[in-house]
Design an enzyme around this catalytic site. Structure first.
Site, PDB file in Angstrom:
ATOM      1  N   HIS A  76       0.863  -1.185   0.000  1.00  0.00           N
ATOM      2  CA  HIS A  76       0.000   0.000   0.000  1.00  0.00           C
ATOM      3  C   HIS A  76       0.895   1.229   0.000  1.00  0.00           C
ATOM      4  O   HIS A  76       1.866   1.282   0.755  1.00  0.00           O
ATOM      5  CB  HIS A  76      -0.891  -0.021   1.250  1.00  0.00           C
ATOM      6  CG  HIS A  76      -1.990   1.000   1.220  1.00  0.00           C
ATOM      7  ND1 HIS A  76      -1.742   2.347   1.326  1.00  0.00           N
ATOM      8  CD2 HIS A  76      -3.335   0.867   1.095  1.00  0.00           C
ATOM      9  CE1 HIS A  76      -2.901   2.999   1.263  1.00  0.00           C
ATOM     10  NE2 HIS A  76      -3.882   2.131   1.118  1.00  0.00           N
ATOM     11  N   GLU A 126      -6.793   5.453   2.236  1.00  0.00           N
ATOM     12  CA  GLU A 126      -6.921   5.993   0.881  1.00  0.00           C
ATOM     13  C   GLU A 126      -7.971   7.117   0.832  1.00  0.00           C
ATOM     14  O   GLU A 126      -7.963   7.940  -0.087  1.00  0.00           O
ATOM     15  CB  GLU A 126      -7.352   4.842  -0.041  1.00  0.00           C
ATOM     16  CG  GLU A 126      -6.932   5.016  -1.456  1.00  0.00           C
ATOM     17  CD  GLU A 126      -6.837   3.663  -2.154  1.00  0.00           C
ATOM     18  OE1 GLU A 126      -6.472   2.658  -1.518  1.00  0.00           O
ATOM     19  OE2 GLU A 126      -7.133   3.624  -3.346  1.00  0.00           O
ATOM     20  N   ARG A 150      -6.666  10.660   0.289  1.00  0.00           N
ATOM     21  CA  ARG A 150      -6.532  11.099  -1.108  1.00  0.00           C
ATOM     22  C   ARG A 150      -7.910  11.197  -1.755  1.00  0.00           C
ATOM     23  O   ARG A 150      -8.184  12.119  -2.515  1.00  0.00           O
ATOM     24  CB  ARG A 150      -5.648  10.108  -1.888  1.00  0.00           C
ATOM     25  CG  ARG A 150      -4.164  10.313  -1.634  1.00  0.00           C
ATOM     26  CD  ARG A 150      -3.345   9.177  -2.228  1.00  0.00           C
ATOM     27  NE  ARG A 150      -3.480   7.954  -1.455  1.00  0.00           N
ATOM     28  CZ  ARG A 150      -3.447   6.730  -1.939  1.00  0.00           C
ATOM     29  NH1 ARG A 150      -3.298   6.548  -3.228  1.00  0.00           N
ATOM     30  NH2 ARG A 150      -3.570   5.684  -1.156  1.00  0.00           N
ATOM     31  N   ARG A 202      -3.079   1.114  -6.465  1.00  0.00           N
ATOM     32  CA  ARG A 202      -2.051   1.064  -5.422  1.00  0.00           C
ATOM     33  C   ARG A 202      -0.687   0.613  -5.937  1.00  0.00           C
ATOM     34  O   ARG A 202       0.338   1.132  -5.510  1.00  0.00           O
ATOM     35  CB  ARG A 202      -2.499   0.099  -4.321  1.00  0.00           C
ATOM     36  CG  ARG A 202      -3.663   0.643  -3.562  1.00  0.00           C
ATOM     37  CD  ARG A 202      -4.263  -0.382  -2.661  1.00  0.00           C
ATOM     38  NE  ARG A 202      -5.292   0.258  -1.857  1.00  0.00           N
ATOM     39  CZ  ARG A 202      -5.990  -0.357  -0.931  1.00  0.00           C
ATOM     40  NH1 ARG A 202      -5.790  -1.646  -0.693  1.00  0.00           N
ATOM     41  NH2 ARG A 202      -6.892   0.283  -0.242  1.00  0.00           N
ATOM     42  N   HIS A 207       0.493  -4.943   2.651  1.00  0.00           N
ATOM     43  CA  HIS A 207      -0.876  -4.613   3.042  1.00  0.00           C
ATOM     44  C   HIS A 207      -1.882  -5.741   2.845  1.00  0.00           C
ATOM     45  O   HIS A 207      -2.691  -6.018   3.716  1.00  0.00           O
ATOM     46  CB  HIS A 207      -1.320  -3.395   2.241  1.00  0.00           C
ATOM     47  CG  HIS A 207      -2.671  -2.897   2.617  1.00  0.00           C
ATOM     48  ND1 HIS A 207      -2.984  -2.554   3.915  1.00  0.00           N
ATOM     49  CD2 HIS A 207      -3.794  -2.691   1.886  1.00  0.00           C
ATOM     50  CE1 HIS A 207      -4.244  -2.154   3.959  1.00  0.00           C
ATOM     51  NE2 HIS A 207      -4.762  -2.250   2.754  1.00  0.00           N
ATOM     52  N   HIS A 208      -1.836  -6.391   1.677  1.00  0.00           N
ATOM     53  CA  HIS A 208      -2.901  -7.360   1.387  1.00  0.00           C
ATOM     54  C   HIS A 208      -2.320  -8.522   0.605  1.00  0.00           C
ATOM     55  O   HIS A 208      -1.525  -8.323  -0.309  1.00  0.00           O
ATOM     56  CB  HIS A 208      -3.987  -6.681   0.544  1.00  0.00           C
ATOM     57  CG  HIS A 208      -5.225  -7.503   0.398  1.00  0.00           C
ATOM     58  ND1 HIS A 208      -6.235  -7.530   1.350  1.00  0.00           N
ATOM     59  CD2 HIS A 208      -5.623  -8.348  -0.572  1.00  0.00           C
ATOM     60  CE1 HIS A 208      -7.182  -8.348   0.950  1.00  0.00           C
ATOM     61  NE2 HIS A 208      -6.845  -8.858  -0.206  1.00  0.00           N
ATOM     62  N   ARG A 239      -5.413  -5.521  -5.669  1.00  0.00           N
ATOM     63  CA  ARG A 239      -6.747  -5.279  -5.129  1.00  0.00           C
ATOM     64  C   ARG A 239      -7.059  -3.791  -5.115  1.00  0.00           C
ATOM     65  O   ARG A 239      -6.234  -2.974  -4.714  1.00  0.00           O
ATOM     66  CB  ARG A 239      -6.865  -5.824  -3.697  1.00  0.00           C
ATOM     67  CG  ARG A 239      -8.193  -5.457  -3.063  1.00  0.00           C
ATOM     68  CD  ARG A 239      -8.393  -6.093  -1.721  1.00  0.00           C
ATOM     69  NE  ARG A 239      -7.561  -5.568  -0.673  1.00  0.00           N
ATOM     70  CZ  ARG A 239      -7.776  -4.416  -0.027  1.00  0.00           C
ATOM     71  NH1 ARG A 239      -8.784  -3.639  -0.370  1.00  0.00           N
ATOM     72  NH2 ARG A 239      -6.969  -4.048   0.950  1.00  0.00           N
TER      73      ARG A 239
HETATM   74  C1  FAD Z   1      -4.839  -1.288   7.954  1.00  0.00           C
HETATM   75  C2  FAD Z   1      -5.795  -1.921   6.992  1.00  0.00           C
HETATM   76  C3  FAD Z   1      -6.790  -1.155   6.400  1.00  0.00           C
HETATM   77  C4  FAD Z   1      -7.659  -1.719   5.467  1.00  0.00           C
HETATM   78  N1  FAD Z   1      -8.665  -0.967   4.917  1.00  0.00           N
HETATM   79  C5  FAD Z   1      -9.529  -1.549   4.053  1.00  0.00           C
HETATM   80  C6  FAD Z   1     -10.635  -0.804   3.517  1.00  0.00           C
HETATM   81  O1  FAD Z   1     -10.885   0.331   3.880  1.00  0.00           O
HETATM   82  N2  FAD Z   1     -11.440  -1.422   2.629  1.00  0.00           N
HETATM   83  C7  FAD Z   1     -11.236  -2.703   2.209  1.00  0.00           C
HETATM   84  O2  FAD Z   1     -11.986  -3.208   1.392  1.00  0.00           O
HETATM   85  N3  FAD Z   1     -10.226  -3.440   2.744  1.00  0.00           N
HETATM   86  C8  FAD Z   1      -9.387  -2.893   3.652  1.00  0.00           C
HETATM   87  N4  FAD Z   1      -8.384  -3.638   4.189  1.00  0.00           N
HETATM   88  C9  FAD Z   1      -8.339  -5.089   3.900  1.00  0.00           C
HETATM   89  C10 FAD Z   1      -9.421  -5.792   4.691  1.00  0.00           C
HETATM   90  O3  FAD Z   1      -9.560  -5.183   5.946  1.00  0.00           O
HETATM   91  C11 FAD Z   1      -9.101  -7.272   4.882  1.00  0.00           C
HETATM   92  O4  FAD Z   1      -8.748  -7.859   3.663  1.00  0.00           O
HETATM   93  C12 FAD Z   1     -10.318  -7.998   5.417  1.00  0.00           C
HETATM   94  O5  FAD Z   1     -10.842  -7.321   6.538  1.00  0.00           O
HETATM   95  C13 FAD Z   1      -9.984  -9.437   5.788  1.00  0.00           C
HETATM   96  O6  FAD Z   1     -11.110  -9.981   6.429  1.00  0.00           O
HETATM   97  P1  FAD Z   1     -11.155 -11.521   6.803  1.00  0.00           P
HETATM   98  O7  FAD Z   1     -12.394 -11.728   7.568  1.00  0.00           O
HETATM   99  O8  FAD Z   1     -10.889 -12.333   5.601  1.00  0.00           O
HETATM  100  O9  FAD Z   1      -9.872 -11.693   7.742  1.00  0.00           O
HETATM  101  P2  FAD Z   1      -9.550 -10.985   9.126  1.00  0.00           P
HETATM  102  O10 FAD Z   1     -10.443  -9.829   9.388  1.00  0.00           O
HETATM  103  O11 FAD Z   1      -8.095 -10.749   9.171  1.00  0.00           O
HETATM  104  O12 FAD Z   1      -9.967 -12.106  10.176  1.00  0.00           O
HETATM  105  C14 FAD Z   1      -9.312 -13.342  10.213  1.00  0.00           C
HETATM  106  C15 FAD Z   1      -9.297 -13.805  11.657  1.00  0.00           C
HETATM  107  O13 FAD Z   1      -8.872 -15.159  11.716  1.00  0.00           O
HETATM  108  C16 FAD Z   1      -8.041 -15.317  12.860  1.00  0.00           C
HETATM  109  N5  FAD Z   1      -7.215 -16.510  12.707  1.00  0.00           N
HETATM  110  C17 FAD Z   1      -6.122 -16.675  11.921  1.00  0.00           C
HETATM  111  N6  FAD Z   1      -5.634 -17.922  12.066  1.00  0.00           N
HETATM  112  C18 FAD Z   1      -6.423 -18.564  12.961  1.00  0.00           C
HETATM  113  C19 FAD Z   1      -6.409 -19.861  13.533  1.00  0.00           C
HETATM  114  N7  FAD Z   1      -5.465 -20.762  13.237  1.00  0.00           N
HETATM  115  N8  FAD Z   1      -7.371 -20.175  14.436  1.00  0.00           N
HETATM  116  C20 FAD Z   1      -8.329 -19.285  14.775  1.00  0.00           C
HETATM  117  N9  FAD Z   1      -8.372 -18.022  14.287  1.00  0.00           N
HETATM  118  C21 FAD Z   1      -7.440 -17.677  13.375  1.00  0.00           C
HETATM  119  C22 FAD Z   1      -7.245 -14.015  12.862  1.00  0.00           C
HETATM  120  O14 FAD Z   1      -6.646 -13.759  14.104  1.00  0.00           O
HETATM  121  C23 FAD Z   1      -8.320 -13.000  12.503  1.00  0.00           C
HETATM  122  O15 FAD Z   1      -8.978 -12.490  13.633  1.00  0.00           O
HETATM  123  C24 FAD Z   1      -7.520  -3.093   5.128  1.00  0.00           C
HETATM  124  C25 FAD Z   1      -6.531  -3.871   5.741  1.00  0.00           C
HETATM  125  C26 FAD Z   1      -5.671  -3.297   6.660  1.00  0.00           C
HETATM  126  C27 FAD Z   1      -4.621  -4.147   7.301  1.00  0.00           C
END
Ligand code: FAD
Length: 503
Positions: free
Chosen positions: A298, A311, A314, A335, A438-439, A478
């Site tokens: 990012h 973002e 911006r 990005r 970042h992703h 992404r």
């Molecule tokens: C700083 C930041 C800002 C972002 N902003 C945006 C945005 O504005 N818009 C957008 O579209 N995307 C954004 N993204 C990307 C987006 O937030 C993520 O891609 C998305 O939230 C991932 O969701 P998820 O449910 O797949 O995983 P997560 O929300 O990461 O959840 C996965 C969970 O699984 C748990 N886990 C992992 N391994 C295990 C295990 N072995 N046993 C049990 N639990 C486990 C983890 O601890 C975690 O809590 C951002 C990412 C970051 C880091």
């Protein structure tokens, strides 16, 4: 939920756990056991009570085990419960939310009621084409069609549960305002996680934290449950279906470097639990992975605390300038391109420059200010001195930019979006940034039913996955706002399909 293990967490300052620095240890079992709630995060939502199920309540068997309590896992759980199944969520960290808690800019969706109310003409076709172009044409088009075509319904679904994303902005690579965020312009992640948690509690869905899933079990090729370390014990929990929503691997530097060696030494914006466990457990069952080397950096990450600068800064009008005080690229490009332009500068870093208007429109900036990341001054001249760039150059850069906004034509770099407001309202602000990991766009291969496919493209019975643990939908880059869309849309689908499977 009879007994509840509860803790009051002030999300604005303490909730989720940034893996600061590239050399930080992010071993999952250690992460799960360590209370890291004093670390900082970029979550900017209000105080929130988070409640988790007492470990003694864990049963031997559920219909559906959901691994990981981020946005995808919670959406899957709510939808599975609605469909009549009996789900449980197991989360390895001490708090729920994952990277979802850190999401800042918003959630992309097209043809939504909120866009229509605000006179924004958008179409699913346009959303599809722009996401495909952003992903270098390499996206899994079936998954992308599913995402786009179900995006408006996902916004309605969230709204029906009290999660209203009616404030619209733009992210890089998108030509329309289709990034949906909370009404007051605050970061989407904390608000979304609070809202999903509330709905989890209302439906009495058990959610265990410090519950590290270490293995997915199978018999004769069909999934039969998981092994989970909870407290000091490892338990076997059986289920008819397992939904893997463990997120990406952006906090696992070994895995990042193995897949993309040139990223060695980069900081990461990811929470400590994003260690790729789900991918490894699914590979152990013969699951297929795609695009593992597609890891997004990012462009705007603070390098002192590894905090992502959203973002939306911006998107609401900020520009990027070099140490010489000059613009150097179209800030609203995708990005990958903006990051490459920053890395091409001699100093490999830049400043986001904005005014009081941008600050008012992006609430997250207040948090960056609390973290000491924002330099400010009453005039551009004084700001230039503060950040040690040429006063004349900065002055000329902003004047030229303001004229481009007035003329709706950026002759220098061809920016076409986020030009609704110029930068003329003091005080003025600067945030120093450079790219950070970042992703992770790659992950396990799924079909549009969220069923996990093996290396022969055959479904692994009983195994579902959604969110950042999966690969393909984003191609090689992404678009900002598409990951939150991904987790809600495919999280819902995983809940529905796993519930159908267990009937
Ligand atoms: C700083 C930041 C800002 C972002 N902003 C945006 C945005 O504005 N818009 C957008 O579209 N995307 C954004 N993204 C990307 C987006 O937030 C993520 O891609 C998305 O939230 C991932 O969701 P998820 O449910 O797949 O995983 P997560 O929300 O990461 O959840 C996965 C969970 O699984 C748990 N886990 C992992 N391994 C295990 C295990 N072995 N046993 C049990 N639990 C486990 C983890 O601890 C975690 O809590 C951002 C990412 C970051 C880091």
């Amino acid at each position: 939920m009879k007994k509840i293990f509860s803790g009051l967490l002030v999300l604005s300052s303490v909730l989720l756990l940034t893996a600061c620095g590239s050399d930080k240890k992010t071993d999952s079992s250690e992460s799960a056991k360590t209370d890291k709630t004093s670390e900082t995060s970029d979550v900017t939502s209000a105080a929130s009570a988070q409640e988790y199920t007492d470990p003694s309540e864990l049963k031997d068997s559920y219909d559906v085990v959901i691994v990981g309590a981020g946005g995808a896992g919670m959406a899957a759980a709510i939808q599975a419960k609605e469909a009549g199944a009996n789900p449980v969520i197991l989360e390895k960290m001490p708090v729920a939310g994952g990277n979802t808690s850190k999401a800042s800019a918003g959630m992309n969706a097209s043809e939504t009621k909120f866009q229509k109310d605000q006179g924004i003409e958008d179409s699913n076709d346009k959303f599809f084409e722009e996401s495909l172009a952003g992903g270098g044409g390499t996206n899994d088009q079936e998954l992308l069609h599913y995402l786009v075509d179900n995006s408006s319904a996902a916004i309605d679904w969230l709204d029906s549960m009290g999660i209203t994303l009616d404030n619209l902005t733009t992210t890089g690579g998108m030509s329309e305002k289709r990034t949906h965020r909370p009404s007051d312009g605050s970061a989407v992640g904390g608000y979304l996680v609070d809202g999903l948690m509330k709905n989890i509690h209302e439906r009495e869905i058990p959610l265990f934290v410090n519950a590290d899933v270490v293995k997915i079990n199978e018999k004769d090729g069909t999934v039969t449950g998981v092994n989970v370390k909870i407290g000091e014990e490892e338990k076997t929990v059986s289920s008819k279906a397992v939904v893997v929503t463990t997120g990406g691997f952006g906090a696992n530097m070994d895995m990042v470097v193995e897949n993309k060696p040139e990223l060695k030494g980069y900081v990461t914006t990811n929470q400590a639990g994003s260690t790729g466990d789900g991918i490894k457990m699914i590979e152990a069952l013969g699951g297929q992975t795609v695009d593992m080397d597609q890891i997004q950096i990012h462009p705007t990450v603070d390098q002192t605390k590894s905090l992502l600068i959203t973002e939306a800064v911006r998107g609401e009008g900020a520009i990027l300038v070099s140490q010489e005080g000059n613009r150097f690229f179209n800030e609203m490009e995708t990005r990958d391109k903006v990051s490459a332009a920053i890395i091409a500068l001699p100093e490999k870093s830049a400043y986001l420059i904005f005014d009081a208007g941008v600050k008012e429109r992006v609430k997250a900036i207040d948090f960056y200010e609390e973290q000491g990341l924002v330099k400010s001054a009453d005039s551009l001249e004084a700001l230039a001195k503060e950040i040690n760039v040429s006063e004349d150059n900065l002055q000329t850069t902003v004047e030229t930019w303001n004229k481009a906004v007035a003329d709706k034509k950026d002759a220098e770099f061809g920016r076409e979006t986020a030009m609704d407001n110029d930068l003329s309202k003091g005080p003025y602000y600067a945030i120093a940034i450079a790219p950070g990991i970042h992703h992770t766009m790659g992950g396990v291969k799924i079909n549009t039913n969220t069923e996990v496919l093996n290396t022969e493209n055959k479904v692994i019975p009983g195994l579902f996955a959604a969110g950042e643990v999966t690969g393909g939908v984003h191609g090689n880059n992404r678009i900002g706002g598409n990951a939150v869309a991904d987790i809600i849309i495919f999280g819902r689908q995983a809940g529905t399909k796993s519930a159908e499977f267990v009937k």
